[in-house]
Motif scaffolding. Structure first.
Motif, short mmCIF file in Angstrom:
data_model
loop_
_atom_site.label_atom_id
_atom_site.label_comp_id
_atom_site.label_asym_id
_atom_site.label_seq_id
_atom_site.Cartn_x
_atom_site.Cartn_y
_atom_site.Cartn_z
N LYS A 29 26.53 -36.13 14.38
CA LYS A 29 25.09 -35.88 14.60
C LYS A 29 24.85 -35.27 15.98
CE LYS A 29 25.46 -38.28 10.93
NZ LYS A 29 24.86 -39.54 10.62
N ASP A 126 16.07 -37.87 -0.64
CA ASP A 126 14.61 -37.80 -0.81
C ASP A 126 13.86 -38.27 0.44
OD1 ASP A 126 15.81 -40.31 -1.72
OD2 ASP A 126 13.76 -40.96 -2.09
N GLN A 127 14.39 -39.27 1.13
CA GLN A 127 13.69 -39.78 2.32
C GLN A 127 13.69 -38.75 3.46
OE1 GLN A 127 12.03 -42.87 2.32
NE2 GLN A 127 12.55 -42.56 0.18
N SER A 165 17.04 -45.37 5.97
CA SER A 165 18.17 -44.45 5.83
C SER A 165 18.61 -43.94 7.21
CB SER A 165 17.76 -43.28 4.95
OG SER A 165 18.55 -42.14 5.22
N VAL A 166 19.91 -44.02 7.44
CA VAL A 166 20.48 -43.55 8.72
C VAL A 166 20.26 -42.04 8.84
CG1 VAL A 166 22.63 -43.29 10.03
CG2 VAL A 166 22.22 -45.38 8.72
N ASP A 308 30.31 -49.95 5.56
CA ASP A 308 31.56 -49.26 5.90
C ASP A 308 32.71 -50.21 6.23
OD1 ASP A 308 30.30 -46.88 5.46
OD2 ASP A 308 30.13 -46.30 7.56
N LEU A 330 24.25 -51.33 -0.69
CA LEU A 330 23.89 -49.97 -0.28
C LEU A 330 24.39 -48.88 -1.21
CD1 LEU A 330 23.28 -51.57 2.42
CD2 LEU A 330 23.46 -49.34 3.45
C1 UD1 Z 1 25.48 -43.15 6.97
C2 UD1 Z 1 26.95 -43.14 7.35
C3 UD1 Z 1 27.78 -43.90 6.32
C4 UD1 Z 1 27.21 -45.29 6.11
C5 UD1 Z 1 25.72 -45.24 5.80
C6 UD1 Z 1 25.08 -46.62 5.73
C7 UD1 Z 1 27.20 -41.01 8.47
C8 UD1 Z 1 27.83 -39.66 8.48
N1 UD1 Z 1 27.42 -41.76 7.42
O1 UD1 Z 1 25.35 -42.45 5.73
O2 UD1 Z 1 29.11 -43.97 6.81
O3 UD1 Z 1 27.88 -45.89 5.02
O4 UD1 Z 1 25.03 -44.51 6.83
O5 UD1 Z 1 25.31 -47.31 6.90
O6 UD1 Z 1 26.53 -41.39 9.42
N2 UD1 Z 1 19.22 -43.12 0.31
C9 UD1 Z 1 18.20 -42.70 -0.54
N3 UD1 Z 1 17.44 -41.63 -0.15
C10 UD1 Z 1 17.64 -40.97 1.02
C11 UD1 Z 1 18.67 -41.41 1.89
C12 UD1 Z 1 19.45 -42.49 1.51
O7 UD1 Z 1 17.99 -43.26 -1.61
O8 UD1 Z 1 16.92 -40.00 1.31
C13 UD1 Z 1 20.04 -44.28 -0.07
C14 UD1 Z 1 21.50 -43.89 -0.24
O9 UD1 Z 1 21.75 -43.42 -1.55
C15 UD1 Z 1 22.19 -45.20 0.08
C16 UD1 Z 1 21.31 -45.83 1.15
O10 UD1 Z 1 20.05 -45.19 1.02
O11 UD1 Z 1 22.18 -46.02 -1.04
C17 UD1 Z 1 21.81 -45.69 2.58
O12 UD1 Z 1 21.95 -44.32 2.89
P1 UD1 Z 1 21.85 -43.76 4.39
O13 UD1 Z 1 21.47 -44.86 5.31
O14 UD1 Z 1 21.01 -42.54 4.38
O15 UD1 Z 1 23.35 -43.36 4.68
P2 UD1 Z 1 23.92 -41.99 5.21
O16 UD1 Z 1 23.10 -41.50 6.36
O17 UD1 Z 1 24.18 -41.08 4.07
#
Ligand code: UD1
Length: 419
Positions: A29, A126-127, A165-166, A308, A330
């Motif tokens: 990032k 989507d978020q 969401s991260v 993770d 998750l």
């Molecule tokens: C980041 C990490 C990953 C870690 C995850 C959760 C990086 C490169 N990767 O992934 O190693 O496992 O955080 O700690 O930093 N979701 C939605 N809509 C969205 C975004 C997410 O439904 O718009 C859901 C995802 O499908 C998942 C959950 O939210 O089930 C968590 O996702 P998110 O926190 O966004 O993880 P990443 O940023 O992809």
């Protein structure tokens, strides 16, 4: 030519010190954020892993110049002219979507292929899109690409995320840094990597308050400046992986280069499993005199137990004396490692998001295949603890996120090699 594998003869004690590399999930990032300020930004404590190389490819494709030194990288984004991240790159690494926020922030335009990445569930964005729309971006989706345009520029807004969401929190912070007015993100993710990103952006001249808490406020500024030097935080997941290995093989094993505060939930679970844990300012030591106890854990957004580290801790549960329960909240496909562990003799029953693990006295070495990045690392530590010989294939998954895993483990007594 046969593809490389990791070969392990299990049962050797692990003692000594391992130094964690810089955090993969931070540095990717930070590299993307460099787009926001035309000029040369410099990042240190950069892990030598294939995801970092891939992010460099994405930035070069956009027109940046990327020069690596010894665990450091300089990224000159003056020449960035393209606004698109192609499928060929995004499909190999989902974190490429981190360029969405910075491209919109700098150019008001971005075109990014719909992500692929780890095979660990649907992983929607989507978020990200809902939040960016609130900042004035209009999206169109066609031919597998998402195209965003902020015709009137970005403007601050309040965004309430449905889930913390991260990736969405990071994209929003980066886009909001140059928006007109104030952006407030509610239900923001609180991961340490977000705090690291906010620190990097603050050095660029951004105004960010509350990073690491559920509410982050960003007051947009017209101009951001390149960062002369920023040290990436240590990788808490890499560290947690080695600590799990140390716990399995009795230790004492010290992992340096990581903030123990970033690992609190995992360290609590190690203690519950009967592992002795001690911490210093930038290090954690584990050792174990007694048999492993069973565990109950569920994955949660930070500061909860990290998804993770779920697969690695499943190995501890597999050898814990009794019944363990692991709940994965998750990602739906993150139990794939369990099926490989069963081939090593583990007793695991999966029901939806729950894994019921009954501890066995020993695992037996076997040929296994890394299902994904963290699952691959879990199989390596299972091999270290198992009787006999284990060969882990599909190690390209592991190379995405672990720098020198084989060498680091060799140095503390593991019988492990890459062949
Ligand atoms: C980041 C990490 C990953 C870690 C995850 C959760 C990086 C490169 N990767 O992934 O190693 O496992 O955080 O700690 O930093 N979701 C939605 N809509 C969205 C975004 C997410 O439904 O718009 C859901 C995802 O499908 C998942 C959950 O939210 O089930 C968590 O996702 P998110 O926190 O966004 O993880 P990443 O940023 O992809």
């Amino acid at each position: 030519m046969s593809t490389p594998t990791i070969r392990i003869t299990g049962g050797y004690p692990l003692t000594g010190t391992i130094t964690a590399s810089g955090a993969k999930n931070s540095v990717l990032k930070l590299m993307a954020a460099a787009i926001l300020a035309p000029g040369s930004s410099h990042i240190s404590n950069v892990p030598l892993i294939s995801d970092v190389t891939l992010m460099a490819e994405v930035l070069e494709y956009l027109g940046a110049s990327v020069v690596f030194g010894e665990h450091e990288v300089s990224i000159d984004t003056s020449g960035v002219q393209r606004h698109d991240a192609p499928y060929e790159l995004v499909s190999r690494m989902r974190a490429s979507t981190a360029v969405l926020g910075p491209l919109l922030g700098r150019f008001g335009q971005a075109r990014v292929a719909m992500p692929g990445g780890c095979q660990i569930g649907a992983r929607k964005i989507d978020q990200h899109l809902l939040g960016l729309e609130a900042l004035g971006v209009e999206f169109e989706t066609e031919h597998g690409y998402i195209e965003g345009t902020a015709a009137k520029g970005l403007r601050g807004a309040t965004v309430v995320l449905d889930i913390p969401s991260v990736g969405a929190t990071e994209n929003l912070i980066m886009a909001a840094a140059t928006a007109r007015g104030t952006t407030r993100i509610e239900n923001a993710a609180r991961e340490p990597e977000i705090v690291d990103l906010a620190g990097f952006l603050t050095t660029m001249g951004a105004h960010i308050a509350g990073a690491g808490s559920p509410i982050v406020e960003i007051e947009g500024t017209d101009r951001l400046y390149p960062v002369a030097g920023h040290q990436t935080i240590g990788d808490r997941i890499e560290a947690g992986t080695y600590l799990a290995a140390g716990a399995l093989l009795a230790g004492p094993l010290t992992v340096r280069g990581v903030d123990p505060a970033h690992l609190e939930a995992a360290l609590r679970k190690l203690e519950e499993a009967g592992v002795e844990v001690s911490t210093g300012p930038c290090e954690v030591t584990v050792s174990r005199q007694r048999p492993l106890k069973p565990l109950t854990l569920q994955t949660q957004p930070h500061p909860g137990f990290p998804t993770d580290l779920q697969a690695q801790f499943m190995v501890l549960a597999a050898l814990g004396g009794g019944s363990s329960l692991i709940i994965e909240n998750l990602f739906e496909n993150r139990f794939m490692t369990a099926f490989e562990l069963m081939r090593m003799g583990a007793d695991i029953r999966i029901e939806g998001h729950n894994a019921f693990v009954t501890g066995v006295p020993a695992l037996s070495g076997a040929p296994v295949q890394a299902p994904d990045l963290r699952g691959g690392a879990a199989l390596v530590i299972a091999g270290l603890a198992a009787d006999g010989y284990t060969e882990v294939s599909a190690i390209e998954h592991i190379q995405r996120g672990y720098e020198g895993l084989v060498e680091k483990l060799q140095a503390v007594g593991a019988h492990i090699e890459q062949a």
